[in-house]
Design a protein around this motif. Sequence first.
Motif, PDB file in Angstrom:
ATOM      1  N   GLU A 108       3.957 -11.724  -7.124  1.00 34.10           N
ATOM      2  CA  GLU A 108       3.074 -11.108  -8.112  1.00 34.10           C
ATOM      3  C   GLU A 108       3.490 -11.497  -9.528  1.00 34.10           C
ATOM      4  O   GLU A 108       2.631 -11.667 -10.407  1.00 34.10           O
ATOM      5  CB  GLU A 108       3.074  -9.593  -7.927  1.00 34.10           C
ATOM      6  N   GLU A 157      -2.543 -13.269   1.255  1.00 35.36           N
ATOM      7  CA  GLU A 157      -3.797 -13.204   0.502  1.00 35.36           C
ATOM      8  C   GLU A 157      -3.566 -13.464  -0.983  1.00 35.36           C
ATOM      9  O   GLU A 157      -4.396 -14.099  -1.645  1.00 35.36           O
ATOM     10  CB  GLU A 157      -4.462 -11.850   0.719  1.00 35.36           C
ATOM     11  N   THR A 158      -2.442 -12.977  -1.516  1.00 34.26           N
ATOM     12  CA  THR A 158      -2.119 -13.255  -2.921  1.00 34.26           C
ATOM     13  C   THR A 158      -1.871 -14.742  -3.131  1.00 34.26           C
ATOM     14  O   THR A 158      -2.338 -15.335  -4.110  1.00 34.26           O
ATOM     15  CB  THR A 158      -0.877 -12.443  -3.363  1.00 34.26           C
ATOM     16  N   ARG A 181       0.142  -9.928   5.416  1.00 34.61           N
ATOM     17  CA  ARG A 181      -1.216 -10.345   5.072  1.00 34.61           C
ATOM     18  C   ARG A 181      -1.452 -10.198   3.569  1.00 34.61           C
ATOM     19  O   ARG A 181      -2.093 -11.067   2.943  1.00 34.61           O
ATOM     20  CB  ARG A 181      -2.243  -9.524   5.854  1.00 34.61           C
ATOM     21  N   ARG A 182      -0.923  -9.146   2.986  1.00 38.49           N
ATOM     22  CA  ARG A 182      -1.080  -8.972   1.540  1.00 38.49           C
ATOM     23  C   ARG A 182      -0.418 -10.124   0.796  1.00 38.49           C
ATOM     24  O   ARG A 182      -0.976 -10.667  -0.164  1.00 38.49           O
ATOM     25  CB  ARG A 182      -0.458  -7.645   1.098  1.00 38.49           C
ATOM     26  N   TYR A 183       0.778 -10.505   1.224  1.00 41.06           N
ATOM     27  CA  TYR A 183       1.468 -11.642   0.597  1.00 41.06           C
ATOM     28  C   TYR A 183       0.626 -12.906   0.740  1.00 41.06           C
ATOM     29  O   TYR A 183       0.403 -13.639  -0.239  1.00 41.06           O
ATOM     30  CB  TYR A 183       2.841 -11.839   1.242  1.00 41.06           C
ATOM     31  N   ARG A 212       0.331  -5.952   7.937  1.00 38.38           N
ATOM     32  CA  ARG A 212      -0.397  -5.662   6.701  1.00 38.38           C
ATOM     33  C   ARG A 212       0.358  -6.180   5.485  1.00 38.38           C
ATOM     34  O   ARG A 212      -0.247  -6.746   4.561  1.00 38.38           O
ATOM     35  CB  ARG A 212      -0.644  -4.156   6.563  1.00 38.38           C
ATOM     36  N   SER A 270       0.831  -1.193   0.000  1.00 37.35           N
ATOM     37  CA  SER A 270       0.000   0.000   0.000  1.00 37.35           C
ATOM     38  C   SER A 270       0.866   1.243   0.000  1.00 37.35           C
ATOM     39  O   SER A 270       2.065   1.204   0.272  1.00 37.35           O
ATOM     40  CB  SER A 270      -0.886   0.005   1.257  1.00 37.35           C
ATOM     41  N   GLN A 276       7.129 -10.177  -2.233  1.00 33.64           N
ATOM     42  CA  GLN A 276       5.872  -9.743  -2.852  1.00 33.64           C
ATOM     43  C   GLN A 276       6.042  -9.535  -4.349  1.00 33.64           C
ATOM     44  O   GLN A 276       5.182  -9.932  -5.141  1.00 33.64           O
ATOM     45  CB  GLN A 276       5.376  -8.463  -2.188  1.00 33.64           C
TER      46      GLN A 276
END
Length: 211
Positions: free
Chosen positions: A88, A146-147, A142-144, A139, A2, A84
């Motif tokens: 991606e 969730e992906t 968590r983003r990692y 955060r 973010s 990350q």
Amino acid sequence: MSEVEADATAPRRGRPPTTVDGLSVPERLVETAVRLFSEKGFERTSVQDVVSAAGVTKGAMYHYFSSKDDLLHEIYARVLRLQQENLERFAALDAPVAERVRLAAADVVVTVIENLPDVVIFFRSLHQLGADRQAEVRRARRRYHETFRAMVADGLAAGEFRADVDPDLVVDYYFGAVHHISAWWRPDGALSAEELGREYADLLLASLLPR
């Protein structure tokens, strides 16, 4: 990551960094902090210890990092950024989801091992960070997760994975195992980082693919 996380983890803008022994000032400071936090512990290492060992002034450090907390945060944040970006890239590949999951599962093992001092130091000292910094780390992680979870869910939807698989449980199970690597892996052990990454990824895929 973010905008808040990017702002928190990126070096401050300003004059171009000078270099010390081939590293920019922020890189030199982080590398020195990793060594000193490992040798002396986070609490027993002062800002003066870091800048003296890095060969820079306090003013140079405060141009990039406002505190020792910032250094500790950056030690792990740079690993998370790398992971990350890799994740991606794998998620965007035009390949079967099982292959994308395999690549991502192996990569997180390799990147943990390649940055093991950073990972060990950070988790040993995580409780020393302020609440805001700890929340930023959560955060980003968590983003990692969730992906990664989304790829597992895609595999379920495509019929590539077992129908009874719970994506949330897969994430908790796999990353719990990865987190434990720092407790036992040694550079002179039987498996290299790449070999262990393949082994872990194979075990994960064996649990996901239809019997």
